[in-house]
Motif scaffolding. Structure first.
Motif, PDB file in Angstrom:
ATOM      1  N   VAL A 115      11.060  -0.507  10.933  1.00 45.69           N
ATOM      2  CA  VAL A 115      10.725  -1.935  10.923  1.00 45.69           C
ATOM      3  C   VAL A 115      10.555  -2.402  12.361  1.00 45.69           C
ATOM      4  CG1 VAL A 115      11.419  -4.257  10.222  1.00 45.69           C
ATOM      5  CG2 VAL A 115      12.057  -2.289   8.807  1.00 45.69           C
ATOM      6  N   ILE A 116       9.446  -3.093  12.624  1.00 44.87           N
ATOM      7  CA  ILE A 116       9.184  -3.639  13.961  1.00 44.87           C
ATOM      8  C   ILE A 116       9.154  -5.158  13.867  1.00 44.87           C
ATOM      9  CG2 ILE A 116       7.556  -3.763  15.872  1.00 44.87           C
ATOM     10  CD1 ILE A 116       6.476  -1.034  14.999  1.00 44.87           C
ATOM     11  N   TYR A 117      10.154  -5.799  14.491  1.00 42.01           N
ATOM     12  CA  TYR A 117      10.096  -7.259  14.622  1.00 42.01           C
ATOM     13  C   TYR A 117       9.307  -7.528  15.893  1.00 42.01           C
ATOM     14  CZ  TYR A 117      11.549 -12.124  15.253  1.00 42.01           C
ATOM     15  OH  TYR A 117      11.552 -13.492  15.433  1.00 42.01           O
ATOM     16  N   ARG A 118       8.040  -7.826  15.706  1.00 42.42           N
ATOM     17  CA  ARG A 118       7.156  -7.905  16.869  1.00 42.42           C
ATOM     18  C   ARG A 118       7.094  -9.322  17.432  1.00 42.42           C
ATOM     19  NH1 ARG A 118       1.718  -9.893  15.656  1.00 42.42           N
ATOM     20  NH2 ARG A 118       1.720 -10.577  13.479  1.00 42.42           N
ATOM     21  N   ARG A 119       7.080  -9.387  18.754  1.00 47.50           N
ATOM     22  CA  ARG A 119       6.873 -10.652  19.446  1.00 47.50           C
ATOM     23  C   ARG A 119       5.617 -10.549  20.303  1.00 47.50           C
ATOM     24  NH1 ARG A 119      11.305 -14.120  18.756  1.00 47.50           N
ATOM     25  NH2 ARG A 119       9.853 -15.591  19.676  1.00 47.50           N
ATOM     26  N   VAL A 120       4.665  -9.782  19.798  1.00 47.65           N
ATOM     27  CA  VAL A 120       3.378  -9.558  20.440  1.00 47.65           C
ATOM     28  C   VAL A 120       2.297 -10.087  19.504  1.00 47.65           C
ATOM     29  CG1 VAL A 120       1.749  -7.809  21.270  1.00 47.65           C
ATOM     30  CG2 VAL A 120       4.213  -7.527  21.677  1.00 47.65           C
ATOM     31  N   ASP A 121       1.351 -10.821  20.039  1.00 47.64           N
ATOM     32  CA  ASP A 121       0.274 -11.378  19.222  1.00 47.64           C
ATOM     33  C   ASP A 121      -0.584 -10.292  18.591  1.00 47.64           C
ATOM     34  OD1 ASP A 121       0.985 -13.962  19.630  1.00 47.64           O
ATOM     35  OD2 ASP A 121      -0.583 -14.421  21.090  1.00 47.64           O
ATOM     36  N   ASP A 122      -1.227 -10.642  17.476  1.00 50.40           N
ATOM     37  CA  ASP A 122      -2.063  -9.694  16.745  1.00 50.40           C
ATOM     38  C   ASP A 122      -3.037  -8.950  17.646  1.00 50.40           C
ATOM     39  OD1 ASP A 122      -0.832 -10.517  14.435  1.00 50.40           O
ATOM     40  OD2 ASP A 122      -2.559 -11.580  13.605  1.00 50.40           O
ATOM     41  N   GLU A 123      -3.777  -9.703  18.458  1.00 55.82           N
ATOM     42  CA  GLU A 123      -4.871  -9.095  19.215  1.00 55.82           C
ATOM     43  C   GLU A 123      -4.403  -8.112  20.277  1.00 55.82           C
ATOM     44  OE1 GLU A 123      -4.586 -13.442  20.737  1.00 55.82           O
ATOM     45  OE2 GLU A 123      -4.248 -12.328  18.872  1.00 55.82           O
TER      46      GLU A 123
ATOM     47  N   ALA B 166      12.266  -2.788   4.827  1.00 56.44           N
ATOM     48  CA  ALA B 166      11.988  -1.401   5.199  1.00 56.44           C
ATOM     49  C   ALA B 166      11.107  -0.711   4.162  1.00 56.44           C
ATOM     50  CB  ALA B 166      13.296  -0.635   5.357  1.00 56.44           C
ATOM     51  N   PRO B 167      10.339   0.286   4.579  1.00 53.59           N
ATOM     52  CA  PRO B 167       9.485   1.032   3.640  1.00 53.59           C
ATOM     53  C   PRO B 167      10.299   1.631   2.500  1.00 53.59           C
ATOM     54  CG  PRO B 167       8.892   1.545   5.903  1.00 53.59           C
ATOM     55  CD  PRO B 167      10.142   0.728   5.972  1.00 53.59           C
ATOM     56  N   SER B 168       9.650   1.839   1.386  1.00 56.01           N
ATOM     57  CA  SER B 168      10.305   2.380   0.199  1.00 56.01           C
ATOM     58  C   SER B 168      10.951   3.730   0.500  1.00 56.01           C
ATOM     59  CB  SER B 168       9.275   2.540  -0.919  1.00 56.01           C
ATOM     60  OG  SER B 168       9.847   3.125  -2.058  1.00 56.01           O
ATOM     61  N   GLY B 169      12.175   3.907   0.024  1.00 55.32           N
ATOM     62  CA  GLY B 169      12.879   5.166   0.192  1.00 55.32           C
ATOM     63  C   GLY B 169      13.707   5.268   1.453  1.00 55.32           C
ATOM     64  N   VAL B 170      13.638   4.260   2.323  1.00 51.67           N
ATOM     65  CA  VAL B 170      14.415   4.274   3.562  1.00 51.67           C
ATOM     66  C   VAL B 170      15.699   3.491   3.334  1.00 51.67           C
ATOM     67  CG1 VAL B 170      14.471   3.641   6.005  1.00 51.67           C
ATOM     68  CG2 VAL B 170      12.338   4.447   4.961  1.00 51.67           C
ATOM     69  N   SER B 171      16.847   4.177   3.330  1.00 54.04           N
ATOM     70  CA  SER B 171      18.114   3.523   3.021  1.00 54.04           C
ATOM     71  C   SER B 171      18.812   2.972   4.264  1.00 54.04           C
ATOM     72  CB  SER B 171      19.058   4.509   2.320  1.00 54.04           C
ATOM     73  OG  SER B 171      19.282   5.651   3.129  1.00 54.04           O
ATOM     74  N   ASP B 172      18.562   3.566   5.419  1.00 58.90           N
ATOM     75  CA  ASP B 172      19.198   3.113   6.658  1.00 58.90           C
ATOM     76  C   ASP B 172      18.119   2.944   7.724  1.00 58.90           C
ATOM     77  OD1 ASP B 172      21.024   2.397   8.567  1.00 58.90           O
ATOM     78  OD2 ASP B 172      21.662   4.454   9.020  1.00 58.90           O
ATOM     79  N   PRO B 173      17.350   1.851   7.633  1.00 59.63           N
ATOM     80  CA  PRO B 173      16.176   1.697   8.501  1.00 59.63           C
ATOM     81  C   PRO B 173      16.524   1.502   9.970  1.00 59.63           C
ATOM     82  CG  PRO B 173      16.582  -0.319   7.259  1.00 59.63           C
ATOM     83  CD  PRO B 173      17.516   0.711   6.711  1.00 59.63           C
ATOM     84  N   ASN B 174      15.664   2.037  10.808  1.00 67.36           N
ATOM     85  CA  ASN B 174      15.754   1.800  12.241  1.00 67.36           C
ATOM     86  C   ASN B 174      14.871   0.608  12.580  1.00 67.36           C
ATOM     87  OD1 ASN B 174      16.250   2.060  14.992  1.00 67.36           O
ATOM     88  ND2 ASN B 174      14.592   3.543  15.296  1.00 67.36           N
TER      89      ASN B 174
ATOM     90  N   GLY C 297       2.097   2.364   4.845  1.00 67.25           N
ATOM     91  CA  GLY C 297       3.399   2.011   4.282  1.00 67.25           C
ATOM     92  C   GLY C 297       4.564   2.729   4.917  1.00 67.25           C
ATOM     93  N   THR C 298       4.366   3.317   6.118  1.00 63.54           N
ATOM     94  CA  THR C 298       5.465   4.036   6.764  1.00 63.54           C
ATOM     95  C   THR C 298       6.237   3.165   7.742  1.00 63.54           C
ATOM     96  OG1 THR C 298       4.021   4.832   8.553  1.00 63.54           O
ATOM     97  CG2 THR C 298       4.223   6.213   6.568  1.00 63.54           C
ATOM     98  N   VAL C 299       5.716   1.987   8.050  1.00 64.35           N
ATOM     99  CA  VAL C 299       6.407   1.061   8.930  1.00 64.35           C
ATOM    100  C   VAL C 299       6.094  -0.360   8.469  1.00 64.35           C
ATOM    101  CG1 VAL C 299       4.558   0.762  10.639  1.00 64.35           C
ATOM    102  CG2 VAL C 299       6.945   0.524  11.357  1.00 64.35           C
ATOM    103  N   THR C 300       7.062  -1.252   8.632  1.00 64.55           N
ATOM    104  CA  THR C 300       6.862  -2.666   8.310  1.00 64.55           C
ATOM    105  C   THR C 300       6.783  -3.447   9.605  1.00 64.55           C
ATOM    106  OG1 THR C 300       8.067  -2.491   6.221  1.00 64.55           O
ATOM    107  CG2 THR C 300       7.828  -4.697   7.171  1.00 64.55           C
ATOM    108  N   ILE C 301       5.750  -4.276   9.730  1.00 62.31           N
ATOM    109  CA  ILE C 301       5.590  -5.134  10.910  1.00 62.31           C
ATOM    110  C   ILE C 301       5.915  -6.557  10.503  1.00 62.31           C
ATOM    111  CG2 ILE C 301       3.971  -6.016  12.625  1.00 62.31           C
ATOM    112  CD1 ILE C 301       2.435  -3.390  12.374  1.00 62.31           C
ATOM    113  N   ALA C 302       6.888  -7.126  11.176  1.00 65.74           N
ATOM    114  CA  ALA C 302       7.342  -8.484  10.862  1.00 65.74           C
ATOM    115  C   ALA C 302       7.177  -9.372  12.106  1.00 65.74           C
ATOM    116  CB  ALA C 302       8.811  -8.451  10.438  1.00 65.74           C
ATOM    117  N   ASN C 303       6.564 -10.522  11.956  1.00 62.27           N
ATOM    118  CA  ASN C 303       5.820 -10.996  10.806  1.00 62.27           C
ATOM    119  C   ASN C 303       4.538 -10.190  10.632  1.00 62.27           C
ATOM    120  OD1 ASN C 303       7.741 -12.952  10.250  1.00 62.27           O
ATOM    121  ND2 ASN C 303       6.486 -14.659  10.956  1.00 62.27           N
TER     122      ASN C 303
END
Length: 529
Positions: free
Chosen positions: A276-284, A215-223, A309-315
């Motif tokens: 945080v987004i656990y994405r199952r969508v291709d880059d393009e 999760a982005p810095s400072g987020v203690s309980d990420p969605n 830096g406000t959201v993390t995309i995984a992978n």
């Protein structure tokens, strides 16, 4: 001799491949106890339970999509078995590989030391279709880009495990590891109950912990949310299962909105921030403002939010440069460079056709080698020289001449075989193995066993489901693997996967099928053979 043992009495593996059950001296150690307990069931009972596996998968919706048709994912009645020591070696090799790939991606999108030091040519990376300059200088909050990795392994003619390829974009298939285990515990309780089998049901919690740690810095309980292309995607079953088991929302691109560099999800109670987004969508397809402008699967502004830096995309976006099949040929050097270690897992000998000397040798031996497009997946585009016609080889020569960087060549590896029930008989079929690794930043967890895929047609070497493949439950035995007859089984050593439910537009349907069916997001995605 029981009738069940008769199923195996005529089984002798194949002459060309390493058989994992039967060797020159008889049944191998890993399978001795398993076959003894199977022998207590008669042949008709085993066949009946094999049919049960087929019906239960169809009833529960454990399916994948081929050409718009939903099919149950074939699960074979005979498990694949790995000894504890054997697995420990594989696990260490997978962890090493993931660590090296993480360091490589951090370097590629950062300082580029690997280029300056001459370890790998810069042109190899920047000409990869999966290299995205828009991600240069972007470093994830905890430094992790490969939150989930699928490392495809095969066993060669002498029984040695080799890495066939790496999958660090959106590797799929882990849902079948968990559903296979649950089905096998139900179908063969008297066999599975007699062995100490490493459990697999902890994977969703491992994944959730890794996603929360990113999760982005400072987020203690990420969605955390799981982003799916939608119900038309071939692996929608997996997306829905993982979201449910992690206890997070399953969303589509139309559910998200980006404003002022932040991502939110629309809910009945208004917009809710997404961390945080656990994405199952291709880059393009992920961000129409940066990639394909006609995409309806993603959300405009995701890249901007990730850069802010406000959201993390995984992978991470751009990971595909590390599983480009041309880059694969440099992985041993990258392990030595970043980790100062020798590779624990060998790869498959590979010719780079962009190299004139390699290309000349390969063109002289096209009818002896396997040719693979560097950005291909799902077994698509592979040409197996010994089985190709003269016309196919001539066409291949022309394609190589037009785009030598787009091809690699490898020797024909006779994948190991395991007994598989086909038409009521036990016959040898070729298999591979995809262990799944989860990187939390503090350590790499490798799911015990992973997905064993089976090439069901006789003689077939391509194991992908899109090519008619199936799967086996992969048992990693703990200790000596066998429960004592007088010992009470320990609670929690073997347990079923918690009961879960399975979730039930023209442009959306077309793109959902186009985006990972042509590449990876299916039970056999991201892997050739």
């Amino acid at each position: 001799m029981t009738s069940e043992s008769l199923l195996f009495r005529e089984y002798a593996g194949t002459r060309l491949a390493f058989d994992e059950v039967v060797g020159a001296d008889g049944v191998r150690v890993a399978y001795g106890s398993v076959l003894r307990h199977l022998a207590q069931l008669n042949a008709e009972e085993v066949r009946s339970r094999a049919e049960y596996l087929k019906s239960t998968y169809l009833d529960q919706g454990v399916t994948f999509d081929i050409g718009g048709e939903e099919r149950p994912f074939p699960l074979d009645i005979v498990p694949r078995v790995l000894l504890a020591d054997e697995w420990a070696e594989l696990e260490a090799g997978v962890v090493q590989r993931v660590r090296a790939i993480e360091a490589f991606l951090d370097d590629v999108y950062g300082e580029g030391r690997v280029f300056a030091d001459g370890v790998i040519p810069r042109r190899v990376v920047v000409t990869s279709p999966h290299f995205h300059r828009v991600m240069a200088g972007v470093r994830p909050p905890n430094g992790v880009r490969c939150h989930v990795a699928g490392i495809d392994l095969v066993r060669d003619e002498v029984g040695r495990f080799r890495v066939l390829e790496d999958n660090v974009r959106v590797p799929s298939g882990v849902s079948y590891v968990m559903t296979n285990r649950r089905a096998m515990l139900s179908a063969l309780p008297e066999v599975s109950g007699r062995h100490w089998i490493r459990p697999v049901e902890g994977y969703p919690l491992q994944l959730l912990a890794a996603l929360r740690a990113a999760a982005p810095s400072g987020v203690s309980d990420p969605n955390v949310v799981v982003l799916t292309p939608g119900v038309y995607n071939s692996a929608y079953f997996e997306h829905a299962l993982l979201a449910r088991m992690m206890g997070v929302e399953l969303v589509e691109g139309r559910d998200l909105v980006c404003t002022q560099g932040r991502v939110s999800v629309r809910t009945t109670r208004g917009a809710r921030p997404v961390d945080v987004i656990y994405r199952r969508v291709d880059d393009e397809f992920l961000d129409p403002a940066q990639f394909r402008s006609d995409s309806v699967l993603g959300c405009a502004g995701l890249v901007t939010a990730a850069r802010a830096g406000t959201v993390t995309i995984a992978n991470a976006i751009g990971n595909g440069v590390a599983d480009d099949k041309l880059v694969y040929t440099w992985i041993p050097d990258l392990i030595r460079y970043y980790l100062c270690e020798e590779p624990k897992l060998a790869g498959v000998d590979t010719w780079r056709l962009e190299d004139p000397a390699h290309r000349e040798e390969v063109l002289d031996r096209l009818d002896q080698l396997v040719l693979k497009p560097v950005d291909g997946s799902g077994g698509k585009g592979i040409v197996i020289g010994p089985r190709a016609t003269a016309k196919q080889l001539d066409s291949l020569r022309a394609r190589i001449a037009r785009d030598p960087r787009g091809w690699i060549a490898q020797p024909l590896v006779q994948l190991s075989t395991v007994p598989t029930m086909v038409d009521g008989r036990m016959v040898p079929r070729h298999v591979d193995l995809r262990p799944f690794a989860v990187n939390s930043g503090d350590g790499v967890y490798v799911l015990p066993g992973g997905l064993t895929r089976v090439a069901l047609p006789e003689g077939e070497l391509i194991v992908n489901s899109s090519q008619g493949g199936g799967s086996k439950d992969t048992w990693v035995l703990a200790r000596d693997g066998v429960r004592g007859t007088r010992r009470r089984p320990r609670r929690g050593v073997v347990s079923g996967v918690p009961q879960t439910g399975f979730a039930e537009e023209d442009a959306r349907q077309h793109q959902a099928q186009q985006q990972q069916q042509a590449r990876s997001d299916s039970p056999g995605g991201d892997a050739p053979c």
